[in-house]
Design an enzyme around this catalytic site. Structure first.
Site, PDB file in Angstrom:
ATOM      1  N   SER A   1       8.231  -5.078   3.362  1.00  0.00           N
ATOM      2  CA  SER A   1       6.812  -4.826   2.874  1.00  0.00           C
ATOM      3  C   SER A   1       7.171  -4.859   1.224  1.00  0.00           C
ATOM      4  O   SER A   1       6.122  -4.630   0.808  1.00  0.00           O
ATOM      5  CB  SER A   1       6.253  -3.866   3.559  1.00  0.00           C
ATOM      6  OG  SER A   1       6.638  -2.746   3.520  1.00  0.00           O
TER       7      SER A   1
ATOM      8  N   TYR B   1       2.015   6.260  15.094  1.00  0.00           N
ATOM      9  CA  TYR B   1       2.339   5.082  14.000  1.00  0.00           C
ATOM     10  C   TYR B   1       2.990   3.722  14.822  1.00  0.00           C
ATOM     11  O   TYR B   1       3.771   3.997  15.842  1.00  0.00           O
ATOM     12  CB  TYR B   1       3.200   5.450  13.000  1.00  0.00           C
ATOM     13  CG  TYR B   1       3.649   4.255  12.078  1.00  0.00           C
ATOM     14  CD1 TYR B   1       2.827   3.965  10.957  1.00  0.00           C
ATOM     15  CD2 TYR B   1       4.691   3.403  12.434  1.00  0.00           C
ATOM     16  CE1 TYR B   1       3.204   2.979  10.226  1.00  0.00           C
ATOM     17  CE2 TYR B   1       5.235   2.569  11.541  1.00  0.00           C
ATOM     18  CZ  TYR B   1       4.347   2.174  10.498  1.00  0.00           C
ATOM     19  OH  TYR B   1       4.440   1.066   9.539  1.00  0.00           O
TER      20      TYR B   1
ATOM     21  N   LYS C   1      -2.047  -3.293   4.163  1.00  0.00           N
ATOM     22  CA  LYS C   1      -1.594  -3.413   2.712  1.00  0.00           C
ATOM     23  C   LYS C   1      -2.634  -4.424   1.977  1.00  0.00           C
ATOM     24  O   LYS C   1      -3.095  -4.309   1.058  1.00  0.00           O
ATOM     25  CB  LYS C   1      -0.371  -2.878   2.384  1.00  0.00           C
ATOM     26  CG  LYS C   1      -0.253  -1.562   2.521  1.00  0.00           C
ATOM     27  CD  LYS C   1       1.393  -1.292   2.362  1.00  0.00           C
ATOM     28  CE  LYS C   1       1.695   0.016   2.923  1.00  0.00           C
ATOM     29  NZ  LYS C   1       1.581  -0.390   4.828  1.00  0.00           N
TER      30      LYS C   1
ATOM     31  N   SER D   1     -18.778 -30.018 -16.272  1.00  0.00           N
ATOM     32  CA  SER D   1     -18.100 -30.907 -15.148  1.00  0.00           C
ATOM     33  C   SER D   1     -17.463 -31.983 -16.044  1.00  0.00           C
ATOM     34  O   SER D   1     -17.674 -32.363 -16.972  1.00  0.00           O
ATOM     35  CB  SER D   1     -19.364 -31.688 -14.565  1.00  0.00           C
ATOM     36  OG  SER D   1     -18.872 -32.850 -14.085  1.00  0.00           O
TER      37      SER D   1
ATOM     38  N   THR E   1     -41.461 -13.773  -1.093  1.00  0.00           N
ATOM     39  CA  THR E   1     -41.130 -13.697   0.059  1.00  0.00           C
ATOM     40  C   THR E   1     -40.936 -15.044   0.768  1.00  0.00           C
ATOM     41  O   THR E   1     -41.653 -15.817   0.536  1.00  0.00           O
ATOM     42  CB  THR E   1     -42.180 -12.649   1.001  1.00  0.00           C
ATOM     43  OG1 THR E   1     -43.347 -13.712   1.132  1.00  0.00           O
ATOM     44  CG2 THR E   1     -42.420 -11.477   0.393  1.00  0.00           C
ATOM     45  N   HIS E   2     -39.842 -15.235   1.849  1.00  0.00           N
ATOM     46  CA  HIS E   2     -39.812 -16.426   2.224  1.00  0.00           C
ATOM     47  C   HIS E   2     -39.298 -17.403   1.160  1.00  0.00           C
ATOM     48  O   HIS E   2     -39.361 -18.860   1.384  1.00  0.00           O
ATOM     49  CB  HIS E   2     -40.784 -16.960   3.251  1.00  0.00           C
ATOM     50  CG  HIS E   2     -41.210 -15.924   4.152  1.00  0.00           C
ATOM     51  ND1 HIS E   2     -41.014 -15.662   5.434  1.00  0.00           N
ATOM     52  CD2 HIS E   2     -42.311 -15.093   4.022  1.00  0.00           C
ATOM     53  CE1 HIS E   2     -41.627 -14.734   6.034  1.00  0.00           C
ATOM     54  NE2 HIS E   2     -42.243 -14.363   5.162  1.00  0.00           N
TER      55      HIS E   2
ATOM     56  N   ASN F   1       6.360   7.596   7.918  1.00  0.00           N
ATOM     57  CA  ASN F   1       5.072   7.272   8.561  1.00  0.00           C
ATOM     58  C   ASN F   1       4.017   8.157   7.927  1.00  0.00           C
ATOM     59  O   ASN F   1       2.758   7.656   7.454  1.00  0.00           O
ATOM     60  CB  ASN F   1       5.067   7.739   9.963  1.00  0.00           C
ATOM     61  CG  ASN F   1       5.689   6.701  10.736  1.00  0.00           C
ATOM     62  OD1 ASN F   1       6.607   5.854  10.424  1.00  0.00           O
ATOM     63  ND2 ASN F   1       6.285   7.015  12.011  1.00  0.00           N
TER      64      ASN F   1
ATOM     65  N   ASN G   1     -22.386 -24.993 -15.163  1.00  0.00           N
ATOM     66  CA  ASN G   1     -22.244 -24.808 -13.742  1.00  0.00           C
ATOM     67  C   ASN G   1     -22.393 -23.230 -13.796  1.00  0.00           C
ATOM     68  O   ASN G   1     -21.459 -22.811 -14.625  1.00  0.00           O
ATOM     69  CB  ASN G   1     -21.216 -25.298 -13.061  1.00  0.00           C
ATOM     70  CG  ASN G   1     -21.356 -26.784 -12.813  1.00  0.00           C
ATOM     71  OD1 ASN G   1     -22.565 -27.195 -12.767  1.00  0.00           O
ATOM     72  ND2 ASN G   1     -20.398 -27.714 -12.942  1.00  0.00           N
TER      73      ASN G   1
ATOM     74  N   LYS H   1     -23.839 -31.080 -17.348  1.00  0.00           N
ATOM     75  CA  LYS H   1     -23.612 -30.090 -16.418  1.00  0.00           C
ATOM     76  C   LYS H   1     -23.226 -28.795 -17.154  1.00  0.00           C
ATOM     77  O   LYS H   1     -22.551 -28.768 -17.780  1.00  0.00           O
ATOM     78  CB  LYS H   1     -22.748 -30.316 -15.408  1.00  0.00           C
ATOM     79  CG  LYS H   1     -23.177 -31.511 -14.258  1.00  0.00           C
ATOM     80  CD  LYS H   1     -24.014 -31.012 -13.282  1.00  0.00           C
ATOM     81  CE  LYS H   1     -23.443 -30.208 -12.269  1.00  0.00           C
ATOM     82  NZ  LYS H   1     -24.244 -30.078 -11.068  1.00  0.00           N
TER      83      LYS H   1
HETATM   84  N1  ARG Z   1       6.477  -0.141   5.421  1.00  0.00           N
HETATM   85  C1  ARG Z   1       5.888   0.721   6.346  1.00  0.00           C
HETATM   86  C2  ARG Z   1       4.418   0.635   6.299  1.00  0.00           C
HETATM   87  O1  ARG Z   1       3.947   0.200   5.457  1.00  0.00           O
HETATM   88  C3  ARG Z   1       6.336   2.070   6.110  1.00  0.00           C
HETATM   89  C4  ARG Z   1       6.473   2.846   7.327  1.00  0.00           C
HETATM   90  C5  ARG Z   1       7.206   2.103   8.278  1.00  0.00           C
HETATM   91  N2  ARG Z   1       7.559   3.594   9.378  1.00  0.00           N
HETATM   92  C6  ARG Z   1       8.403   2.880  10.176  1.00  0.00           C
HETATM   93  N3  ARG Z   1       8.728   3.854  11.178  1.00  0.00           N
HETATM   94  N4  ARG Z   1       9.071   1.690  10.388  1.00  0.00           N
HETATM   95  O2  ARG Z   1       3.554   0.936   7.321  1.00  0.00           O
END
Ligand code: ARG
Length: 461
Positions: free
Chosen positions: A25, A319, A327, A279, A157-158, A112, A287, A285
């Site tokens: 990640s 977890y 994310k 445009s 309205t409407h 976690n 826009n 135009k």
């Molecule tokens: N990159 C992980 C996340 O965003 C971090 C936590 C990972 N924990 C694990 N036990 N694999 O959730």
């Protein structure tokens, strides 16, 4: 030389190269680096206070982490996919830089509780920034509403002409929507600003940690009550995402109105050239791209809300790696929401109102019909009968192609003998709006009073 995985002890074979990239990640969670470092410094400080680390170890960790922060900010930090995420990248660099003390940082915590803490710290900051941006847009609306407090336009309205309103009143409606949005975010922050750190992997830790102290260091309101819950649930992020979806829904409605109003058919407003594009084929135009794009972005923000809800719904405690997927939707929501609010706050004061055109549109739709009915009621006609009388007068106006105020006294009196020549006062647009003179009404005096109350409310915050 490949980076050694921090969890590789029990493994005898290397990770499949594709799996390594697939599960990593770091590409997107590196944006959390500041919060990760902030959390780690607080954690190390607490460990030292509790006698789990020495003061020297704490100082080495703190200095090392601060240097890493500087390296990241100056672009001198090499992120490694092999080290999976922001947490292990930072920790591994720390150990390389300061040696054994770095290896002790992870005592009494887990990724976690670490990641849950990082996201909360990140969100707390972003909520504050977004609230400030909403406020800036609200200020722009107040200023524009004040400027246009007397400007008359048709209220719909409407999407059919209903009654005359003032443009200032319309803008103050937008202000109120945003006021609730800002309040919702402040409320959401109450549940964001709670600290998971110390929950460790899921059950807590055997070390004598002081979670109240860490919470205080990080400015959290309190440590979380239940370790299983706090490493697992992302309801706070979902709640934020729902608040964001509502803000975008509001911005999208505003966008829709600006788009309609700036069409040649409505011709109520002119958006400044800096917020429009042309445009490539049609030279005439101009826009309204900015409001269109904001309306369009609303779709993806709604999508992220559903994505996050779905991400969470099947997860058993505690977890699960699923949560790594929280994310990107969250970051994308924050980025696009901030962008949309910014562009709106810049665009609103630059709107030009076409007063004459708004006025003519108001004259076209028998917008003062209710005023005529209310006039008859004041003269003693029951409202239902008055409604009928005015309906007939409107029908005559439609046949003749003129407004109620263009009908002669004789023509009007044919429908009711209670009509006298003072009727024309209520048939004017100014008379109509001025008569709605109570809190929440469209009378210019009321709009000005509402603006004044709003300014005081904001100043008192
Ligand atoms: N990159 C992980 C996340 O965003 C971090 C936590 C990972 N924990 C694990 N036990 N694999 O959730």
């Amino acid at each position: 030389m490949s980076d050694k995985k921090l969890w590789s002890g029990r493994f005898s074979e290397p990770t499949d190269a594709f799996v390594e990239a697939f599960t990593a990640s770091v590409e997107f969670d590196q944006r959390l680096y500041r919060y990760d470092i902030q959390g780690s410094i607080a954690h190390a400080t607490m460990l030292a206070k509790s006698g789990i680390l020495t003061l020297d170890e704490r100082d080495a960790i703190t200095t090392g982490l601060e240097q890493i922060r500087d390296q990241i900010e100056s672009g001198n930090f090499e992120w490694s996919v092999e080290l999976e995420d922001v947490h292990m990248n930072v920790e591994s660099h720390l150990t390389k830089a300061i040696g054994d003390a770095g290896k002790k940082l992870h005592t009494g915590r887990s990724r976690n509780d670490q990641v849950a803490t990082d996201i909360r710290l990140y969100m707390r900051d972003e909520i504050e920034i977004i609230r400030t941006e909403i406020l800036r847009l609200q200020q722009a609306l107040l200023d524009t509403a004040e400027r246009e407090a007397d400007t008359i336009m048709p209220g719909f309205t409407h999407l059919q002409t209903a009654q005359p309103v003032t443009f200032g009143h319309h803008l103050m409606a937008w202000f109120e929507m945003l006021d609730r949005d800002r309040e919702r975010l402040a409320d959401c922050n109450k549940r964001v600003n709670i600290m998971p750190l110390g929950s460790a992997a899921l059950a807590g830790t055997t070390y004598p940690i002081d979670r109240h102290y860490t919470a205080e260091l990080l400015g959290f309101d309190r440590p979380s009550e239940n370790s299983l819950d706090s490493v697992s649930d992302r309801d706070f992020a979902i709640e934020f995402s729902a608040a964001a979806a509502l803000i975008m829904m509001h911005l999208s409605r505003m966008s829709e109105e600006l788009i309609i109003w700036s069409s040649a058919q409505f011709n109520f407003v002119d958006l400044s050239d800096s917020f429009c594009t042309g445009s490539s084929i049609m030279p005439q135009k101009k826009n309204p791209d900015v409001p269109e794009l904001v309306r369009g972005k609303t779709g993806r923000i709604f999508g992220h809300l559903i994505g996050l809800l779905t991400l969470m719904k099947g997860q058993p405690l505690a977890y699960n790696k699923d949560n790594q997927e929280d994310k990107e939707p969250l970051f994308d929501t924050v980025d696009n929401l901030k962008g949309s609010l910014k562009v709106f706050a810049d665009m609103i004061p630059a709107i030009t109102c076409k007063h004459q055109s708004m006025r003519e549109a108001t004259m076209k739709g028998f917008a003062t019909a209710t005023d005529l009915a209310d006039y008859l009621v004041r003269k003693g006609t029951p409202f239902r009968d008055a409604h009928e009388v005015v309906g007939k007068a409107v029908a005559l106006g439609v046949t003749k192609g003129c407004d109620l105020s263009d009908l002669s006294l004789n023509e009007l009196q044919a429908f009711s003998d209670q009509i006298t020549d003072d009727v024309y006062e209520v048939l004017t647009l100014e008379g109509s709006v001025a008569a709605r003179d109570h809190i929440g009404g469209t009378a210019p005096a009321q709009v000005r009073a509402a603006i004044e109350r709003a300014r005081q409310r904001l100043a008192a915050e």
